[in-house]
Scaffold this active site. Structure first.
Site, PDB file in Angstrom:
ATOM      1  N   LYS A  25       0.929  -1.316  -0.319  1.00 15.41           N
ATOM      2  CA  LYS A  25      -0.384   0.248  -0.171  1.00 15.41           C
ATOM      3  C   LYS A  25       0.804   1.193  -0.489  1.00 15.41           C
ATOM      4  CE  LYS A  25      -1.672  -0.565   4.626  1.00 15.41           C
ATOM      5  NZ  LYS A  25      -0.078  -1.253   5.138  1.00 15.41           N
ATOM      6  N   ARG A  98      -7.174   1.872  10.524  1.00 19.99           N
ATOM      7  CA  ARG A  98      -6.435   0.926  10.825  1.00 19.99           C
ATOM      8  C   ARG A  98      -7.858   0.646  11.628  1.00 19.99           C
ATOM      9  NH1 ARG A  98      -0.109   1.163  10.439  1.00 19.99           N
ATOM     10  NH2 ARG A  98       0.385  -0.095  10.487  1.00 19.99           N
ATOM     11  N   ARG A 137      12.465  -7.124   2.433  1.00 22.41           N
ATOM     12  CA  ARG A 137      12.396  -5.639   1.600  1.00 22.41           C
ATOM     13  C   ARG A 137      12.862  -4.563   2.692  1.00 22.41           C
ATOM     14  NH1 ARG A 137       6.305  -3.154   3.703  1.00 22.41           N
ATOM     15  NH2 ARG A 137       6.852  -3.530   5.785  1.00 22.41           N
ATOM     16  N   ARG A 170      13.770  -1.378   7.985  1.00 21.13           N
ATOM     17  CA  ARG A 170      13.272  -0.972   8.789  1.00 21.13           C
ATOM     18  C   ARG A 170      13.607  -1.617  10.037  1.00 21.13           C
ATOM     19  NH1 ARG A 170       6.836   0.812   7.454  1.00 21.13           N
ATOM     20  NH2 ARG A 170       6.826  -0.035   9.459  1.00 21.13           N
ATOM     21  N   ARG A 181       2.253  -7.917  13.817  1.00 23.19           N
ATOM     22  CA  ARG A 181       0.772  -6.933  12.739  1.00 23.19           C
ATOM     23  C   ARG A 181      -0.022  -7.260  11.961  1.00 23.19           C
ATOM     24  NH1 ARG A 181       4.373  -2.583   9.848  1.00 23.19           N
ATOM     25  NH2 ARG A 181       4.806  -1.760  12.027  1.00 23.19           N
TER      26      ARG A 181
HETATM   27  P1  AMP Z   1       3.744   2.009   9.466  1.00 21.03           P
HETATM   28  O1  AMP Z   1       4.485   2.525   8.790  1.00 21.03           O
HETATM   29  O2  AMP Z   1       2.282   1.804   7.894  1.00 21.03           O
HETATM   30  O3  AMP Z   1       3.745   0.487   9.341  1.00 21.03           O
HETATM   31  O4  AMP Z   1       3.009   1.823  10.777  1.00 21.03           O
HETATM   32  C1  AMP Z   1       3.885   2.238  11.880  1.00 21.03           C
HETATM   33  C2  AMP Z   1       3.559   1.930  13.462  1.00 21.03           C
HETATM   34  O5  AMP Z   1       2.734   3.835  12.620  1.00 21.03           O
HETATM   35  C3  AMP Z   1       2.810   1.126  13.949  1.00 21.03           C
HETATM   36  O6  AMP Z   1       3.390  -0.036  14.164  1.00 21.03           O
HETATM   37  C4  AMP Z   1       1.801   2.012  14.869  1.00 21.03           C
HETATM   38  O7  AMP Z   1       2.783   1.577  15.714  1.00 21.03           O
HETATM   39  C5  AMP Z   1       2.266   3.610  13.923  1.00 21.03           C
HETATM   40  N1  AMP Z   1       0.589   3.796  13.588  1.00 21.03           N
HETATM   41  C6  AMP Z   1       0.879   4.349  12.167  1.00 21.03           C
HETATM   42  N2  AMP Z   1      -0.705   4.143  11.632  1.00 21.03           N
HETATM   43  C7  AMP Z   1      -1.385   4.100  12.604  1.00 21.03           C
HETATM   44  C8  AMP Z   1      -2.611   3.902  12.849  1.00 21.03           C
HETATM   45  N3  AMP Z   1      -2.998   4.138  12.275  1.00 21.03           N
HETATM   46  N4  AMP Z   1      -2.918   3.204  13.997  1.00 21.03           N
HETATM   47  C9  AMP Z   1      -2.232   3.059  14.553  1.00 21.03           C
HETATM   48  N5  AMP Z   1      -1.264   3.079  15.233  1.00 21.03           N
HETATM   49  C10 AMP Z   1      -0.812   3.591  13.795  1.00 21.03           C
END
Ligand code: AMP
Length: 229
Positions: A25, A98, A137, A170, A181
């Site tokens: 995404k 989410r 990745r 990462r 996750r």
């Molecule tokens: P991502 O880059 O989308 O994988 O997000 C990395 C981290 O940011 C996640 O593991 C959460 O800790 C936090 N995070 C990002 N978006 C959200 C969301 N919509 N709700 C809650 N936590 C979020």
């Protein structure tokens, strides 16, 4: 046929891309933003940037982020509001909402502004394929663009094809973190997909193909909206 017609009557695009971790995404949202000239909001990237700058919001999230746990809905909503408050010609949301509570908060906030989402696209990829992707990745440590080894880059030592920056992994990209996750995705985010399906906003896309093929289908979906409306 132009993508412009898939926006609402005011010419504004409000899209959500939803999918499991490593479903692509982030890459698709970046492509959409680039080609349509709309704003790409990755809540994860914004929070990471707050942490890097040491803001109060970043500090409130640091522990949860480091443990790859979701941060509280209110905090993410705060991020979303402040990022979307300005008038954008449109946006694609990546990594938000989410949870169903977040989806409802977003609807309420948009409703107060007399706005609505145009379309929600769910990228579907089998779990085994996601596991493989996580293990190969890499991301650009400068611009944050994700890549698959064997795709546009073959080694972590190459420069980022987007910005020439340094590639790396990462810290939360481990298979253990992926499983945590993914469980979270099944429990909290699949209900969000159902929520948008009930609203008639959802389109599913087979995300298990090459990046450009997936993007082509997303474009078609947005074009389809033109012929229907
Ligand atoms: P991502 O880059 O989308 O994988 O997000 C990395 C981290 O940011 C996640 O593991 C959460 O800790 C936090 N995070 C990002 N978006 C959200 C969301 N919509 N709700 C809650 N936590 C979020």
């Amino acid at each position: 046929m132009s993508l412009r017609a898939s926006s609402n009557e005011a010419g504004v695009y409000r899209l959500v891309l939803i999918g499991a971790p490593a479903s692509g995404k982030g890459s698709q949202a970046k492509l959409l933003a680039k080609k349509m000239g709309i704003y790409h909001l990755s809540t994860g990237a914004v929070i990471r940037e707050h942490m890097r700058r040491g803001t109060e919001l970043g500090e409130r999230c640091r522990e949860m982020m480091n443990e790859a746990r979701l941060v509280p809905d209110e905090i993410v909503m705060e991020v979303v509001k402040s990022e979307l408050e300005d008038d954008h010609v449109g946006y694609v949301l990546d990594g938000f909402p989410r949870t169903v509570d977040q989806a409802e908060m977003l609807d309420d906030w948009l409703g107060e502004r007399g706005e609505k989402l145009n379309r929600v696209i769910s990228l579907e990829v089998p779990k085994e394929e996601l596991e493989q992707r996580v293990q190969s990745r890499v991301v650009c440590l400068d611009c944050g663009h994700p890549f698959q080894l064997g795709g546009r880059v073959n080694s972590v030592d190459e420069p980022c094809p987007e910005c020439g920056g340094k590639l790396g992994q990462r810290s939360d990209d481990t298979i253990e973190t992926f499983h945590q996750r993914y469980r979270e995705f099944e429990e909290l985010t699949i209900p969000v997909i159902d929520y948008y399906r009930r609203q008639g906003l959802l389109q599913t896309v087979d995300g298990g193909r090459k990046r450009d093929e997936v993007y082509g289908e997303i474009e078609k979906i947005l074009d389809l909206q033109i012929t229907r409306s």
